[in-house]
Scaffold this motif. Structure first.
Motif, short mmCIF file in Angstrom:
data_model
loop_
_atom_site.label_atom_id
_atom_site.label_comp_id
_atom_site.label_asym_id
_atom_site.label_seq_id
_atom_site.Cartn_x
_atom_site.Cartn_y
_atom_site.Cartn_z
N VAL A 173 39.18 -10.46 -2.86
CA VAL A 173 37.84 -10.94 -2.46
C VAL A 173 36.81 -9.85 -2.77
O VAL A 173 35.77 -10.12 -3.38
N LYS A 174 37.11 -8.61 -2.37
CA LYS A 174 36.17 -7.49 -2.61
C LYS A 174 35.86 -7.36 -4.09
O LYS A 174 34.70 -7.29 -4.49
N ASN A 175 36.91 -7.34 -4.93
CA ASN A 175 36.72 -7.14 -6.37
C ASN A 175 35.97 -8.31 -7.01
O ASN A 175 35.15 -8.12 -7.89
N THR A 176 36.26 -9.52 -6.55
CA THR A 176 35.64 -10.70 -7.15
C THR A 176 34.15 -10.78 -6.81
O THR A 176 33.32 -11.02 -7.68
N ILE A 177 33.81 -10.56 -5.54
CA ILE A 177 32.39 -10.61 -5.14
C ILE A 177 31.62 -9.48 -5.83
O ILE A 177 30.47 -9.66 -6.23
N ALA A 178 32.26 -8.33 -6.00
CA ALA A 178 31.58 -7.18 -6.60
C ALA A 178 31.18 -7.44 -8.06
O ALA A 178 30.30 -6.78 -8.60
N GLN A 179 31.81 -8.46 -8.69
CA GLN A 179 31.45 -8.78 -10.08
C GLN A 179 30.08 -9.44 -10.21
O GLN A 179 29.49 -9.47 -11.28
N TYR A 201 31.87 -8.33 2.68
CA TYR A 201 31.92 -8.36 1.21
C TYR A 201 30.56 -8.16 0.54
O TYR A 201 30.41 -8.39 -0.66
N GLY A 202 29.54 -7.77 1.34
CA GLY A 202 28.25 -7.40 0.76
C GLY A 202 27.51 -8.54 0.11
O GLY A 202 27.12 -8.50 -1.05
N ILE A 203 27.33 -9.61 0.89
CA ILE A 203 26.61 -10.77 0.36
C ILE A 203 25.68 -11.27 1.48
O ILE A 203 26.00 -11.11 2.65
N THR A 204 24.52 -11.81 1.11
CA THR A 204 23.60 -12.30 2.13
C THR A 204 23.70 -13.81 2.20
O THR A 204 23.43 -14.51 1.22
N LEU A 205 24.12 -14.32 3.34
CA LEU A 205 24.24 -15.77 3.53
C LEU A 205 23.34 -16.17 4.69
O LEU A 205 23.54 -15.75 5.83
N ILE A 289 31.22 -17.72 -6.09
CA ILE A 289 31.09 -17.00 -7.36
C ILE A 289 30.55 -17.92 -8.46
O ILE A 289 29.64 -17.57 -9.20
N ALA A 290 31.11 -19.13 -8.54
CA ALA A 290 30.70 -20.07 -9.59
C ALA A 290 29.21 -20.37 -9.48
O ALA A 290 28.51 -20.49 -10.48
N ALA A 291 28.72 -20.52 -8.24
CA ALA A 291 27.30 -20.88 -8.06
C ALA A 291 26.38 -19.69 -8.26
O ALA A 291 25.30 -19.82 -8.86
N LEU A 292 26.77 -18.51 -7.79
CA LEU A 292 25.87 -17.35 -7.83
C LEU A 292 25.84 -16.69 -9.21
O LEU A 292 24.84 -16.09 -9.59
N ALA A 293 26.93 -16.79 -9.94
CA ALA A 293 27.00 -16.08 -11.22
C ALA A 293 26.20 -16.80 -12.32
O ALA A 293 25.96 -16.24 -13.38
N LYS A 294 25.77 -18.04 -12.04
CA LYS A 294 25.03 -18.82 -13.05
C LYS A 294 23.74 -18.12 -13.48
O LYS A 294 23.04 -17.57 -12.64
#
Ligand code: ZN
Length: 294
Positions: A173-179, A201-205, A289-294
């Motif tokens: 999870v850490k590595n994936t979000i960090a991408q 995991y360092g994300i703002t929700l 990830i799919a939604a944010l990486a767009k």
């Protein structure tokens, strides 16, 4: 000799709570989990050594659950009740009392550092940080060791294997979000259930609603729409248990798309996308990830 027997008996009674001994003659220990996520973790740790029953079904909201007379009957026969604690199952103490049973109630968040949500109340959704899930699994193992010492080897072996899987999951999870670049890691969720996830995991929700029951003020709505329109927030996510209408309206008014459905307070049915805790976390991370990486 008699003295020794007496002493042994006394030690035994001190070590094992009376409730644990009460149901000793049933075949498999009957264990209750308050909701689906704890039930899955208990299954991973216990294998087939216990009979497990989940109180709140996968499709229902734990926050607002109304226990049934059948729940009280189940509780009356249980040896052990595994709960989240941190104020999540507000209806449970009364249910346990009224059942007349002697089950041992164990909150599996013991040792978790609680997050204070909205500046005042304790956030109960600690399982959304995978490092807390390791604490859950450890507490479940320790409770089973006391409730059913005959299966010690099974519980220790399964727990060790499960904790290894959770440790791997946490790293993934850490590595994936960090991408995802940090500036893109902002989204809106339905209710305030992902605070531990966001912090770990360092994300703002940003939750549109603070609870599953709360109403959203016009002012909050306007501010959320603003953040979507100026692109400071990237996506809107639905949750498996909350009404999607509010989030659909937000996405429409903010010219944003729905990023998908996240599982927050419950697993899916067996045939769904998140039938276990590990699959739930993977599904949520992949969806975000799919939604944010767009
Ligand atoms: Zn919740």
């Amino acid at each position: 000799m008699r003295k020794l027997v007496q002493q042994l008996l006394l030690t035994f009674l001190i070590v094992f709570p009376a409730s644990v001994l009460a149901a000793e003659n049933t075949q498999k220990p009957f264990v209750i989990a308050s909701f689906s996520i704890i039930a899955d973790m208990a299954k991973q740790v216990a294998g087939g050594a216990i009979e497990i029953h989940t109180l709140v079904p996968a499709s229902a909201d734990v926050h607002t659950y109304e226990p049934t007379p059948a729940d009280a009957k189940k509780i009356a026969n249980a040896r052990l009740i595994l709960t989240n604690g941190l104020g999540f199952e507000q209806w449970l103490p009364k249910l346990v009392k009224s059942s007349g049973g002697m089950a041992w109630v164990v909150p599996v968040t013991k040792g978790v550092k609680p997050v204070i949500s909205n500046g005042k109340s304790i956030d109960p959704h600690a399982w959304q940080d995978v490092s807390n899930a390791i604490i859950y699994a450890t507490n479940i193992r320790d409770a089973l060791l006391i409730a059913d010492p005959l299966n010690e080897a099974t519980y220790r072996k399964n727990a060790q294997h499960y904790i290894e899987q959770l440790t791997e999951l946490n790293d993934w999870v850490k590595n994936t979000i960090a991408q995802v670049p940090e500036a893109k890691r902002r989204a809106i969720t339905s209710h305030d259930a992902l605070g531990y996830f966001a912090r770990a995991y360092g994300i703002t929700l940003i939750p549109a609603q603070l609870s599953t029951e709360g109403e959203v003020s016009a002012k909050t709505m306007a501010s959320l729409i603003d953040q979507l329109r100026n692109q400071s927030v990237r996506a809107v996510f639905l949750e498996n248990l909350t009404n999607p209408r509010l989030m659909e309206q937000l996405a429409r008014d903010g010219n944003a798309t729905i990023g998908g459905t996240l599982y927050s307070d419950s697993l899916s049915e067996t045939s769904g996308k998140a039938p276990t805790y590990i699959s739930m976390i993977k599904h949520n991370v992949n969806t975000i990830i799919a939604a944010l990486a767009k």
